[in-house]
Design an enzyme around this catalytic site. Structure first.
Site, mmCIF file in Angstrom:
data_model
loop_
_atom_site.group_PDB
_atom_site.id
_atom_site.type_symbol
_atom_site.label_atom_id
_atom_site.label_comp_id
_atom_site.label_asym_id
_atom_site.label_seq_id
_atom_site.Cartn_x
_atom_site.Cartn_y
_atom_site.Cartn_z
ATOM 1 N N SER A 58 -8.197 30.665 7.149
ATOM 2 C CA SER A 58 -7.469 31.942 7.079
ATOM 3 C C SER A 58 -6.179 31.871 6.269
ATOM 4 O O SER A 58 -5.478 32.884 6.158
ATOM 5 C CB SER A 58 -7.152 32.427 8.492
ATOM 6 N N GLU A 109 24.944 -26.039 -3.875
ATOM 7 C CA GLU A 109 23.808 -26.342 -4.740
ATOM 8 C C GLU A 109 24.149 -27.234 -5.939
ATOM 9 O O GLU A 109 23.282 -27.954 -6.421
ATOM 10 C CB GLU A 109 23.192 -25.032 -5.250
#
Length: 777
Positions: free
Chosen positions: A472, A197
């Site tokens: 229940s 780069e």
């Protein structure tokens, strides 16, 4: 009379040059204008440069990024007696980026030889202090760890792996990064980055015309783009301050800001900022910035562990993370990586032989499933809910906090798999939904939360938000209320499973029926619970008092205010699975009420502890009545509505639990526990339409599937000192003998056990034989 000027010959006189110039005016002073314009432009550029300088310094010197809070699972801990399958351990090591090798020589690697592992753990800074890397041999016998041995041959008490990242709490931008220092970069990262780069990085002042020319030549030679023209400083400026528009004005602005950045800051600081800022990928809305996070995202490894080939791939992707995405375009990414490696060899940064070896290696990118931090959105919801009591949203999305949770990644995956696979097996289309909550029976640590049948779904969280009638599941509170009165109720006390008609307090009557539409007369209390008889529950609840049952529910951990209506006895209140889990947590722990803890600790970005979420325990019930209730819930599993679970789990393992089914079969529930885990499951439709599933035919199957795939311990007696076990004939509520048909041993609070024998009475002969037989047992 004025006369015209004439010549001697009488003709008009000629105009002079001066008079002509006066009529035309003075010449334009272009030099002066240009000078003024130039000065004005210089002033404007200077002022703009001053403005840009302020922008650069303000943002660069302040807090550069909003760092999301990182959320971690609980660490995998290995110790003698730990129940975990070797296969599960190997899978978890791979998920955490541990590399399988032949020779274990560095942190982050492991080797397996059958039932023996050699693991070199990574060091990690936990809330309770730093843990160094450890080289440990782990030996298994079946699914149990039997020995841990260090490099020196000494037995070790514990190996704690670094925790698995499971998500983050992101800002609106959804940018994410894992900050690193240059010292944490692998050996070749910075040399490779500069070679590709910006090879003149340490020589230029932010912009480099020669770099542009050199890049053009290098790219022509390579036949592809191997170098960029912009300096690293310019790239940082573009990413950090500017947009991606391609105009001369933007490029000029970029150049000025690059010069200013180099004027104020050193090369190392700029480079380190670049390492953390560069964009390297996307995961849904989450933007992957910086090499530290990219290493985790692509390889599930810390950056410092990367080899040359993987380092080169990350550098290669800087040019275009989407174009060179190694998961979507592996051939393209491989070619680009190898070009980077060739440049390193050409510039003598890396020996040619090492480059050739690296070029033969695969990309090494792990699947998205292995590194996904989006698989646990339901659990992250719970974490956020608990965090918001103590932290502002801004702190959670910008301060880089580290959140250590109690999520067990292996338990979580088994819970999700059980929900998904069971709903698929049940058929009924994709509209059938499910949820699950799992916690530690002894500590209340929240181990897993599933909010949808689809893994990773980050929408409506049914585990926390789907409030549905629980049926229940509330019945144990009725019988616990009764069993706290040993002078009136025991497990074998007959209760009335007969028709009942009760005023509902609103001008009408409540007349519950059993699921079978049949009444069973007088039945032992434990059997009424095991078979989930509605009429027996209603009659018993009204006999002990509705207000007393509501108080019991509150002590069990139900926080919402329940209406004083008889229908509450059969589960008419709507609750989310997480709320039900609190109730069964109290039962599983033996009567200790404790909050479900999603979070263990919070530390700041530097590792300094901020909060510890310690275990909070309060005794809510005495062990005697709780021992009796747990016995009855065990009988639910052995011979009641939960008996189907032993199609999944070995019959010798003692479990406790309760099914729940609501009107018109709209909701299917199961809540239960083993010796170490509590789990609540729910199945239903989001539109509340009937599922045609009972608790046994639906939610119990998820629960059983889950329990069959995790290490499970039997429920153990609480060892209450005031409880004694007696052989009884339960149907007659009288004593019996162990060899009598139908006799069973049941616990009683001392003084409440039956006194009289009910058939098959023991005699001296039997008792003597019993004693003699006991000598040989």
């Amino acid at each position: 009379m004025v006369k015209k000027s004439t010549t001697k010959k009488g003709r008009p006189a000629k105009k002079t040059k001066s008079s002509s110039k006066q009529r035309q005016g003075n010449p334009v002073p272009w030099k002066s204008i240009l000078l003024k314009l130039g000065l004005t432009l210089v002033v404007l550029v200077g002022a703009y440069a001053v403005y840009l300088d302020a922008v650069v310094t303000k943002q660069f010197e302040g807090k550069k990024w909003a760092i999301p809070a990182k959320v971690f699972a609980r660490p995998v801990e290995l110790y003698t007696g730990k129940l975990i399958t070797p296969g599960d351990l190997q899978s978890q090591l791979r998920r955490q980026g541990y590399q399988a090798v032949r020779d274990v020589a560095r942190p982050g690697t492991f080797a397996r030889n059958g039932s023996q592992f050699v693991i070199y753990s990574r060091g990690f800074h936990f809330p309770d202090g730093a843990e160094p890397p450890r080289y440990v041999q782990v030996d298994f016998q079946g699914n149990e760890v039997i020995r841990l041995v260090g490099r020196d041959g000494q037995n070790l008490p514990l190996l704690r792996l670094d925790p698995q990242p499971i998500g983050g709490i992101y800002p609106a931008s959804y940018e994410d990064r894992l900050l690193i220092r240059t010292a944490q970069a692998p050996r070749y990262l910075i040399p490779a980055l500069l070679a590709i780069e910006d090879r003149d990085y340490y020589d230029h002042v932010g912009i480099s015309p020669t770099s542009i020319a050199r890049a053009m030549v290098a790219n022509l030679k390579a036949g592809g783009v191997v170098q960029g023209g912009s300096t690293i400083t310019q790239q940082l400026v573009k990413n950090f301050f500017l947009t991606n528009e391609r105009t001369l004005v933007r490029k000029g602005k970029e150049a000025i800001m690059a010069l200013l950045l180099e004027l104020h800051y050193g090369k190392e600081e700029i480079l380190e900022t670049y390492l953390n800022e560069v964009y390297l990928g996307q995961q849904g809305r989450r933007a992957i910035h910086g090499f530290g996070l990219a290493s985790q995202f692509y390889f599930a490894q810390p950056l410092k562990e990367l080899n040359l080939a993987r380092t080169a791939l990350l550098v290669a992707m800087v040019k275009g993370p989407s174009y060179y995405d190694p998961r979507r375009y592996p051939e393209r990414a491989l070619a680009r990586r190898n070009l980077v490696l060739d440049v390193l060899a050409e510039r003598s940064i890396v020996p040619a032989a090492e480059v050739e070896r690296s070029k033969r290696l695969p990309l090494g990118v792990v699947s998205r499933e292995l590194i996904s931090t989006n698989d646990f959105p339901a659990y992250i919801d719970m974490v956020k809910e608990q965090l918001r009591k103590d932290y502002d949203e801004k702190d959670l999305t910008s301060e880089g906090l580290r959140i250590f949770t109690n999520l067990d990644p292996m338990i979580q995956r088994e819970a999700q798999n059980s929900v998904t696979s069971t709903l698929t097996t049940l058929g009924k289309g994709n509209q059938l939904q499910g949820a699950m909550v799992v916690s530690s029976a002894q500590t209340g640590d929240l181990l897993a939360v599933v909010g949808d049948r689809n893994p990773g779904y980050a929408g409506f969280n049914r585990a926390l938000e789907a409030r549905r009638p629980v049926g229940s599941l509330l019945k144990p509170a009725i019988y616990l209320t009764a069993l706290e009165r040993p002078g009136q109720y025991t497990l074998t006390t007959p209760v009335h499973d007969t028709p009942v008609k009760i005023s509902d307090g609103r001008g009408g009557y409540w007349e519950p029926q059993n699921y079978s539409r049949e009444s069973h007369g007088e039945v032992p209390l434990y059997l009424a619970l095991a078979k989930s008889y509605n009429q027996a529950a209603a009659n018993t609840g009204m006999a002990v008092g509705l207000s007393s049952v509501l108080d019991t529910l509150k002590r069990l951990g139900i926080e919402q205010e329940l209406p004083p209506y008889p229908s509450v006895l059969l589960g008419s209140p709507s609750m989310a699975p997480i709320e039900v889990a609190k109730m069964y947590q109290t039962i599983a722990s033996g009567g200790f009420r404790m909050p479900l803890r999603a979070i263990d600790a919070v530390v700041d970005s530097q590792g300094k502890p901020l909060s510890r979420y310690s275990i909070s325990v309060e005794r809510a019930f005495q062990p005697g009545p709780m021992e009796l209730l747990r016995t009855a819930l065990g009988m639910v599993m052995e011979d009641g509505t939960g008996r189907g679970v032993y199609q999944y789990v070995e019959p010798g393992i003692a479990l406790g639990g309760k099914t729940g089914t609501t009107n018109d079969l709209r909701d299917s529930w199961f809540a239960g526990y083993s010796g170490d885990l509590v789990a609540v499951t729910w199945i239903g439709h989001d539109d509340n339409s009937p599922t045609k599933l009972t608790g046994s035919s639906g939610a119990l199957k998820i629960w059983g599937n889950f329990m069959s795939n995790v290490p499970v311990q039997s429920v153990k007696s609480l060892g209450a000192s005031n409880v004694t076990s007696v052989w009884v004939n339960p149907s007659a509520n009288g004593r019996s003998h162990r060899y009598c048909q139908g006799a069973i041993p049941l616990p009683y609070i001392k003084g409440s056990e039956p006194k009289a024998y009910a058939g098959c009475k023991a005699d001296v002969k039997d008792s003597l034989f019993d004693k003699i037989k006991g000598w040989f047992e």
